[in-house]
Motif scaffolding. Sequence first.
Motif, mmCIF file in Angstrom:
data_model
loop_
_atom_site.group_PDB
_atom_site.id
_atom_site.type_symbol
_atom_site.label_atom_id
_atom_site.label_comp_id
_atom_site.label_asym_id
_atom_site.label_seq_id
_atom_site.Cartn_x
_atom_site.Cartn_y
_atom_site.Cartn_z
ATOM 1 N N PRO A 88 -87.208 -69.891 -30.961
ATOM 2 C CA PRO A 88 -86.599 -68.919 -30.032
ATOM 3 C C PRO A 88 -86.703 -67.481 -30.533
ATOM 4 C CG PRO A 88 -85.030 -70.626 -30.736
ATOM 5 C CD PRO A 88 -86.179 -70.640 -31.694
ATOM 6 N N PHE A 89 -87.621 -67.213 -31.445
ATOM 7 C CA PHE A 89 -87.704 -65.865 -32.013
ATOM 8 C C PHE A 89 -87.896 -64.819 -30.928
ATOM 9 C CE2 PHE A 89 -90.214 -62.316 -33.749
ATOM 10 C CZ PHE A 89 -89.331 -61.851 -34.718
ATOM 11 N N LEU A 90 -88.872 -65.027 -30.041
ATOM 12 C CA LEU A 90 -89.157 -64.031 -29.018
ATOM 13 C C LEU A 90 -88.013 -63.925 -28.016
ATOM 14 C CD1 LEU A 90 -91.046 -62.001 -27.648
ATOM 15 C CD2 LEU A 90 -92.179 -63.923 -26.509
ATOM 16 N N SER A 91 -87.558 -65.052 -27.514
ATOM 17 C CA SER A 91 -86.536 -65.025 -26.465
ATOM 18 C C SER A 91 -85.214 -64.454 -26.960
ATOM 19 C CB SER A 91 -86.311 -66.439 -25.914
ATOM 20 O OG SER A 91 -85.808 -67.302 -26.924
ATOM 21 N N THR A 92 -84.815 -64.862 -28.153
ATOM 22 C CA THR A 92 -83.471 -64.548 -28.626
ATOM 23 C C THR A 92 -83.438 -63.409 -29.634
ATOM 24 O OG1 THR A 92 -82.826 -66.863 -28.284
ATOM 25 C CG2 THR A 92 -81.420 -65.531 -29.715
ATOM 26 N N ALA A 93 -84.251 -63.528 -30.691
ATOM 27 C CA ALA A 93 -84.193 -62.550 -31.776
ATOM 28 C C ALA A 93 -84.860 -61.235 -31.412
ATOM 29 C CB ALA A 93 -84.827 -63.129 -33.036
ATOM 30 N N VAL A 94 -85.718 -61.252 -30.390
ATOM 31 C CA VAL A 94 -86.390 -60.010 -29.971
ATOM 32 C C VAL A 94 -85.797 -59.496 -28.653
ATOM 33 C CG1 VAL A 94 -88.584 -58.974 -29.266
ATOM 34 C CG2 VAL A 94 -88.517 -60.559 -31.191
ATOM 35 N N LEU A 95 -86.015 -60.241 -27.568
ATOM 36 C CA LEU A 95 -85.633 -59.744 -26.247
ATOM 37 C C LEU A 95 -84.118 -59.637 -26.083
ATOM 38 C CD1 LEU A 95 -88.197 -61.827 -24.164
ATOM 39 C CD2 LEU A 95 -88.377 -59.412 -24.785
ATOM 40 N N ALA A 96 -83.406 -60.722 -26.366
ATOM 41 C CA ALA A 96 -81.956 -60.693 -26.189
ATOM 42 C C ALA A 96 -81.294 -59.727 -27.164
ATOM 43 C CB ALA A 96 -81.389 -62.099 -26.351
ATOM 44 N N ALA A 97 -81.765 -59.739 -28.418
ATOM 45 C CA ALA A 97 -81.174 -58.846 -29.420
ATOM 46 C C ALA A 97 -81.334 -57.386 -29.015
ATOM 47 C CB ALA A 97 -81.799 -59.098 -30.785
ATOM 48 N N ARG A 98 -82.527 -57.012 -28.549
ATOM 49 C CA ARG A 98 -82.742 -55.614 -28.160
ATOM 50 C C ARG A 98 -81.962 -55.263 -26.892
ATOM 51 N NH1 ARG A 98 -86.329 -51.625 -29.456
ATOM 52 N NH2 ARG A 98 -85.914 -52.464 -31.541
ATOM 53 N N ALA A 99 -81.908 -56.184 -25.925
ATOM 54 C CA ALA A 99 -81.160 -55.905 -24.698
ATOM 55 C C ALA A 99 -79.683 -55.688 -24.998
ATOM 56 C CB ALA A 99 -81.340 -57.050 -23.704
ATOM 57 N N LEU A 100 -79.118 -56.521 -25.866
ATOM 58 C CA LEU A 100 -77.708 -56.368 -26.220
ATOM 59 C C LEU A 100 -77.473 -55.095 -27.031
ATOM 60 C CD1 LEU A 100 -76.967 -60.089 -27.059
ATOM 61 C CD2 LEU A 100 -75.721 -58.732 -25.369
ATOM 62 N N ALA A 101 -78.364 -54.818 -27.972
ATOM 63 C CA ALA A 101 -78.210 -53.613 -28.788
ATOM 64 C C ALA A 101 -78.366 -52.352 -27.951
ATOM 65 C CB ALA A 101 -79.217 -53.625 -29.932
#
Length: 378
Positions: A88-101
């Motif tokens: 889930p690196f792309l879905s969670t650690a990249v996209l979701a992390a940046r959207a939340l930040a």
Amino acid sequence: MALVLNEEQGMLRDSVNAFLSERAPVAHLRKLRDSRDPVGFDRKLWSQLAEQGYSATLVPEAHGGLGLGAVEAGVISEALGRTLTPSPFLSTAVLAARALARTGTPAQQAQLLPAIAAAQTVIALAVDEASKHRPGAIACKAARDGEGWRLDGAKSFVLDGHVAERFIVAARSSTMGITLFLVDANAAGVEIERTVMVDAHNAARMRLTGVRVAADAALGAADTAGAALAEVLDLGRAVVAAQLLGIADAVFAQTLGYLKERRQFDRAIGEFQALQHRAAELYIDIELTRALVLGALQAVDQNSDADPAKAALIVAQAKAHACATANRAVQEGVQMHGGIGMTDEFDIGLYMKRARTLQELFGDAGFHADRVAAMGGY
């Protein structure tokens, strides 16, 4: 900025390549595929990636992350491309992390960003609604419902959506406005259908029917998420371009090895000049793509509100070129391996399938060539 990794980034590249080569070679993907694993990735491996700090790459330090940037995320993604590791690196650690930040409230960030850094949750971004990437044509509707919202619509190609605990859903909240909403996977009216893609990675279709969310489920102010979503998508495109580069690199290395080992007419086939020329041209193409991808990742890191269009242009160029280079690499790899290149026992076919999926993700070469033309690039 020079188009080379600095010392720390080079150390990260070496460590993640060594880690994935040992813990998750291509055989790891084969095992998951052949066993029809219901999750589609190894949760234990995902936890081990978190122990290495990879899942915390883009999470701010204030929330337990490393506070690094797109270049570091791209380095990890390139390594994932080399080994075809599902995670889930792309879905969670990249996209979701940046959207939340980028858009999350302090409460949302405090709740979810530490969980992302520790690989304790899977959060999926739900944007696309058709077979092709068209973020400007979002039809999923968000309507006011008392103090909260009601969501109705459908999403496709939601990465890791079948195991996500939450979704960040892009919905049209007014004629010209987009709002991002946090939606629980178990909320009433949410239907999820797993779709196993041709490359044995996972995505999902999502339907929202009268899904009610509270006012505090919105990320940021209503109708204002368009710019933030564009930034998150460009980060995703640059990181996907890095993964395509990793695929091209791995296939090229395997093809070179075969050219040196396979003998015909009492000679290694790599001695034939025609194949040498094709290999040399592919090498040049890969190195050009490497520079474009690193330039795009650096542009995303440097992207300020003063000139967001500059980063968007470079990202579009990199994604378009990475699509073409990966496609060329896998085609040349299959051809130079001869008929056996298409058999399942050889890894080239797995790389070809993964490249094909990533070419469509967040816009194919044609989509980004159009973007470049519209922005006045070349």
